[in-house]
Design a protein around this motif. Structure first.
Motif, mmCIF file in Angstrom:
data_model
loop_
_atom_site.group_PDB
_atom_site.id
_atom_site.type_symbol
_atom_site.label_atom_id
_atom_site.label_comp_id
_atom_site.label_asym_id
_atom_site.label_seq_id
_atom_site.Cartn_x
_atom_site.Cartn_y
_atom_site.Cartn_z
ATOM 1 N N ASP A 334 27.878 9.047 -5.312
ATOM 2 C CA ASP A 334 28.823 9.917 -4.842
ATOM 3 C C ASP A 334 30.001 9.428 -4.489
ATOM 4 O O ASP A 334 31.421 9.807 -4.881
ATOM 5 C CB ASP A 334 28.181 10.590 -3.486
ATOM 6 N N GLU A 335 29.930 8.086 -3.832
ATOM 7 C CA GLU A 335 31.185 7.290 -3.539
ATOM 8 C C GLU A 335 32.120 7.020 -5.050
ATOM 9 O O GLU A 335 33.356 7.213 -4.756
ATOM 10 C CB GLU A 335 30.731 5.904 -2.886
ATOM 11 N N ALA A 338 33.487 10.225 -6.148
ATOM 12 C CA ALA A 338 34.825 10.713 -4.921
ATOM 13 C C ALA A 338 35.993 9.598 -5.484
ATOM 14 O O ALA A 338 37.186 9.934 -5.566
ATOM 15 C CB ALA A 338 34.304 10.364 -3.573
ATOM 16 N N SER A 343 32.634 14.345 -10.227
ATOM 17 C CA SER A 343 31.147 14.792 -9.701
ATOM 18 C C SER A 343 30.238 13.625 -9.782
ATOM 19 O O SER A 343 30.206 13.032 -11.102
ATOM 20 C CB SER A 343 30.658 15.987 -10.182
#
Ligand SMILES: *Cc1c(COP(=O)(O)O)cnc(C)c1O
Length: 360
Positions: A334-335, A338, A343
């Motif tokens: 996720d990091e 981001a 995604s």
């Protein structure tokens, strides 16, 4: 992860922790309390469908979900005998449906023409895809009645829908769930199998009200917040190929998008976008070098990536961690997503490129 120093012949590699994968799948089962149908489409989200399914078999899943006929055939070739549902539309031709049947796959159908063609070419198990708000595939929730004739002539073994915003607490899942219930009620007969939940929805619903759940990304270590937090499954490592000292004013990589403001120690890592490490991480991402985090400086190139290791102990041959790692400094998928505006699904499926995969 130090045992992977043994893989020093690889310039960069993706370590897939199959034990963590199985623990994540167990967590899904415990939460939903119904059988699971792991989604293994796109080569198990880029992790390698063979080893992934090999590990998941121990959990006795209901079956597997794929997106294409070829992916289903691959599972059959790997001697998987469980039900395999092709969740994305299959071309409604005698040839395509012949291939579906030959591999004993279950198609998802959602329009009159496809259902009739399926029937005409021999029938068999199929699931009705119901569109409750994705506007992607399947019959609209409020138009199921128009399929009554087809559904009577060739009743599906299952019906399902898909949530568009399961990771957000916006009430849309309730709306879609009610539409799904209404649509099923409008069928001439309720199918034996009903299913709806992807990873985000599983995390929000315990126990599941449906026949089985369809976890994907959670199994592979992605998902945050909510009741269910997955263990990291994917770890990406790369070797330090070179070290250099920059003077103030020196620039780094294509386009000279980064300029040293002070004397800088720079490490060149043997990984680039051809290994699936996204170019857009340039000047945005970080990697782990030892216990420290080192920022990426300049553009990620096809084969090499530069990081600022000023003040960080670092030697040529050391191993940097781009995704994963242990402990509080671990870098989640996720990091990474981001950091580069992607995604986590794209980050994972993008790792299919050159880098070697190592299974634990
Ligand atoms: C990909 C997919 C899933 C799995 O979604 P995740 O968010 O990865 O858990 C479930 N159902 C359908 C129909 C899908 O296409």
């Amino acid at each position: 992860m130090s045992s992977f120093a043994a893989k020093a012949s690889h310039r960069s590699w993706i370590e897939v922790d199959l034990h963590a994968l199985v623990r994540n799948a167990r967590a899904v089962s415990a939460q939903s309390r119904v059988p699971i149908m792991p989604m293994v489409k796109a080569d198990a989200y880029g992790l390698g469908v063979g080893p992934v399914v090999g590990a998941l078999e121990s959990l006795d899943p209901w079956g597997y979900g794929v997106a294409t006929v070829a992916e289903g055939e691959e599972l059959r070739a790997a001697r998987i005998h469980r039900p395999i549902l092709v969740v994305a539309p299959v071309e409604a031709t005698a040839k395509s449906f012949g291939a579906v049947r030959a591999a004993r796959l279950i198609p998802a159908l959602g329009d009159s023409r496809s259902i009739r063609m399926w029937m005409m070419t021999g029938g068999g198990d199929w699931h009705l895809g119901i569109d409750t708000g994705m506007s992607r595939a399947g019959v609209r929730f409020d138009e199921v009645g128009a399929l009554a004739e087809e559904l009577k002539a060739c009743p599906p073994a299952g019906a399902f829908t898909h949530f568009h915003s399961s990771e957000y607490d916006d009430g849309s899942m309730d709306v879609q769930t009610q539409r799904f219930r209404d649509a099923v009620a409008a069928m001439p007969a309720e199918p034996e199998l009903l299913h709806a939940e992807n990873s985000g929805a599983i995390a929000r619903t315990s126990p599941s009200p449906w026949s089985f759940v369809r976890p994907g990304v959670f199994l592979y270590g992605v998902g945050s917040g909510a009741a269910l937090v997955p263990e990291q499954v994917v770890h990406v490592h790369a070797q330090v190929a070179e070290l250099r000292d920059l003077k103030p004013g020196d620039t780094v990589s294509y386009g000279a998008t980064w300029t040293a403001q002070r004397p800088t120690r720079l490490a060149t890592l043997s990984v680039g976008y051809a290994d699936g490490y996204r170019r857009s991480l340039g000047n945005k991402g970080v990697v782990r070098v030892g216990a420290s985090r080192a920022p990426i400086v300049g553009t990620v190139t096809m084969d090499l990536t530069m990081v600022d290791v000023t003040g960080i102990p670092c030697e040529v041959g050391d191993i940097a961690t781009l995704i994963g790692g242990d402990g509080p400094g671990a870098i989640s998928v996720d990091e990474v997503g981001a950091a580069c505006g992607l995604s986590p699904y794209e980050v994972l499926t993008g790792l299919r490129a050159r880098a070697a995969r190592v299974y634990v």
